[in-house]
Motif scaffolding. Sequence first.
Motif, mmCIF file in Angstrom:
data_model
loop_
_atom_site.group_PDB
_atom_site.id
_atom_site.type_symbol
_atom_site.label_atom_id
_atom_site.label_comp_id
_atom_site.label_asym_id
_atom_site.label_seq_id
_atom_site.Cartn_x
_atom_site.Cartn_y
_atom_site.Cartn_z
ATOM 1 N N UNK A 356 53.738 -16.872 22.112
ATOM 2 C CA UNK A 356 52.872 -18.047 21.900
ATOM 3 C C UNK A 356 51.505 -17.589 21.396
ATOM 4 N N UNK A 357 50.987 -16.530 21.985
ATOM 5 C CA UNK A 357 49.703 -15.998 21.519
ATOM 6 C C UNK A 357 49.767 -15.539 20.072
ATOM 7 N N UNK A 358 50.867 -14.884 19.695
ATOM 8 C CA UNK A 358 51.039 -14.448 18.308
ATOM 9 C C UNK A 358 51.139 -15.634 17.359
ATOM 10 N N UNK A 359 51.781 -16.706 17.826
ATOM 11 C CA UNK A 359 51.908 -17.903 16.988
ATOM 12 C C UNK A 359 50.528 -18.491 16.694
ATOM 13 N N UNK A 360 49.706 -18.558 17.720
ATOM 14 C CA UNK A 360 48.339 -19.079 17.523
ATOM 15 C C UNK A 360 47.557 -18.153 16.583
ATOM 16 N N UNK A 361 47.672 -16.835 16.811
ATOM 17 C CA UNK A 361 46.964 -15.877 15.957
ATOM 18 C C UNK A 361 47.443 -15.969 14.515
ATOM 19 N N UNK A 362 48.766 -16.093 14.333
ATOM 20 C CA UNK A 362 49.314 -16.228 12.982
ATOM 21 C C UNK A 362 48.763 -17.469 12.304
ATOM 22 N N UNK A 363 48.685 -18.577 13.051
ATOM 23 C CA UNK A 363 48.145 -19.810 12.494
ATOM 24 C C UNK A 363 46.684 -19.671 12.090
ATOM 25 N N UNK A 364 45.905 -18.985 12.924
ATOM 26 C CA UNK A 364 44.490 -18.798 12.603
ATOM 27 C C UNK A 364 44.307 -17.903 11.377
ATOM 28 N N UNK A 365 45.099 -16.835 11.302
ATOM 29 C CA UNK A 365 44.970 -15.904 10.173
ATOM 30 C C UNK A 365 45.376 -16.554 8.856
ATOM 31 N N UNK A 366 46.460 -17.341 8.900
ATOM 32 C CA UNK A 366 46.931 -17.965 7.661
ATOM 33 C C UNK A 366 46.101 -19.197 7.276
ATOM 34 N N UNK A 367 45.386 -19.750 8.239
ATOM 35 C CA UNK A 367 44.640 -20.982 7.962
ATOM 36 C C UNK A 367 43.167 -20.801 7.715
ATOM 37 N N UNK A 368 42.633 -19.626 8.048
ATOM 38 C CA UNK A 368 41.181 -19.460 7.988
ATOM 39 C C UNK A 368 40.649 -19.551 6.559
ATOM 40 N N UNK A 369 41.308 -18.910 5.598
ATOM 41 C CA UNK A 369 40.824 -18.948 4.208
ATOM 42 C C UNK A 369 40.977 -20.348 3.609
ATOM 43 N N UNK A 370 42.154 -21.002 3.729
ATOM 44 C CA UNK A 370 42.255 -22.384 3.233
ATOM 45 C C UNK A 370 41.227 -23.309 3.890
ATOM 46 N N UNK A 371 40.939 -23.120 5.180
ATOM 47 C CA UNK A 371 39.973 -23.985 5.865
ATOM 48 C C UNK A 371 38.567 -23.769 5.307
ATOM 49 N N UNK A 372 38.222 -22.509 5.050
ATOM 50 C CA UNK A 372 36.903 -22.219 4.466
ATOM 51 C C UNK A 372 36.799 -22.820 3.071
ATOM 52 N N UNK A 373 37.873 -22.693 2.268
ATOM 53 C CA UNK A 373 37.874 -23.266 0.912
ATOM 54 C C UNK A 373 37.720 -24.779 0.961
ATOM 55 N N UNK A 374 38.420 -25.405 1.926
ATOM 56 C CA UNK A 374 38.323 -26.868 2.048
ATOM 57 C C UNK A 374 36.924 -27.289 2.448
ATOM 58 N N UNK A 375 36.315 -26.534 3.334
ATOM 59 C CA UNK A 375 34.963 -26.856 3.795
ATOM 60 C C UNK A 375 33.957 -26.754 2.656
ATOM 61 N N UNK A 376 34.226 -25.847 1.698
ATOM 62 C CA UNK A 376 33.273 -25.615 0.614
ATOM 63 C C UNK A 376 33.479 -26.512 -0.604
ATOM 64 N N UNK A 377 34.450 -27.383 -0.570
ATOM 65 C CA UNK A 377 34.732 -28.253 -1.719
ATOM 66 C C UNK A 377 33.503 -29.085 -2.057
ATOM 67 N N UNK A 378 33.118 -29.072 -3.336
ATOM 68 C CA UNK A 378 31.997 -29.882 -3.836
ATOM 69 C C UNK A 378 32.522 -31.229 -4.301
ATOM 70 N N UNK A 379 31.918 -32.296 -3.837
ATOM 71 C CA UNK A 379 32.414 -33.625 -4.159
ATOM 72 C C UNK A 379 32.390 -33.884 -5.661
ATOM 73 N N UNK A 380 31.279 -33.611 -6.299
ATOM 74 C CA UNK A 380 31.141 -33.925 -7.723
ATOM 75 C C UNK A 380 32.118 -33.071 -8.540
ATOM 76 N N UNK A 381 32.209 -31.793 -8.218
ATOM 77 C CA UNK A 381 33.098 -30.894 -8.971
ATOM 78 C C UNK A 381 34.543 -31.299 -8.805
ATOM 79 N N UNK A 382 34.938 -31.579 -7.561
ATOM 80 C CA UNK A 382 36.323 -31.920 -7.272
ATOM 81 C C UNK A 382 36.726 -33.219 -7.922
#
Length: 386
Positions: A356-382
């Motif tokens: 279970x701990x590995x599952x959570x860690x796997x989710x965090x590792x695979x999701x951290x970059x997409x989450x950062x990219x989503x957070x940085x989306x510019x409204x006008x550019x997008x």
Amino acid sequence: MNDLTLIRKNLFRKKLRAILLTLSILIAFLIFGVLGAFYKVWNSGAELAADNRLVTVNRINFTVTMPYAYWGRIQAVEGVEAASFANWFGGYYQEPTRQVQTFAVDPESYLNVYPELVFEPEQRAAFIANRTCLAVGRDIADFYGWSLGDRIPLLSNIWQKSDGSSSWEFDICAVFDGREDYPANYAMFHYEYYNEDLAFNQDQIGWIVIQTQSADMNASVADTIDTMFANSPAETETATEAAFSEGFANQFGNIALILLFVVGSAFSTILIIVGFTMVTAINERTGEIAVMKTLGFPAPRIFRMVLSESVMLSLVGGLLGLGLAWGMVTLIAAAPGVSAFLPGLSMPQNVFIAGVGLAVLLGLLTGIIPAINAQRVKIVTALGKQ
């Protein structure tokens, strides 16, 4: 609750992709769970070892024997409460594929140093008194259909009798169990019966088991024993029973390293696949994320939602994989004869928790970059790209 609904809908908006990703993660955690269960069995000897038991072997290797006289000398060492010995017999029943772990022992002293072995009083007495008695573990007896009073031959790949035969006749006069999780998947017989009829290597023993008066005396007793036999034709090495069991298992290879390599390879592959897929999925939704920001969704909230998608996906696949591994291990353990060769096979609780701990860690590792990219989306550019 609204965020959870959005996370679920976004995660499964492309059902085929979500199913394939879930299956990929499921397979990785299925491998992790099953290998974890087998690893527990492989290392059970070290886990069940007594704190105040030592094992003395030939310094060259535990497969090289030592003089029988060593046993008597070790019993006189200060701090030794009891001592016994065993020889590996390497027996099989009828066919070489029908292996039986068999040891030649001194019955009374051996049972004294291994109180985990449970005998009926009359069967214990019969084993000690009868030179041709074979004491059989419950798991082996059930597997081969043996019962008290049976006379059976055991053949050895190693030891021949003085008449050139490799067949040794025994009377089953005792069937023993193991206390708690202690295995009862082997057999024992009298060393004297074995030694008197050996064609070669008489008056030799494989290893000596020592019960010390206290675990605190282990180091001093071990040093005394090894110093006693230093510079002799058969120098010794004395270690705790746990260390001996671990060393015995390592003779077949570094199982921990093999498991780490297999599980690590599976998870590295899944990490790459899921990570790239999540990045692609977020890139496809750049416009939607811009609209959400326009509607007032703050960047940290979007970050959490995207990261939660990845963690949820990993947890769903991980829990399904661990559940399937538990079911598979349970079915294997219940199969006839498995307990004789894989005693105590089960899904350990710590493996499930680690999964279970590995599952959570796997989710965090695979999701951290997409989450950062989503957070940085510019409204006008997008929105300008739509």
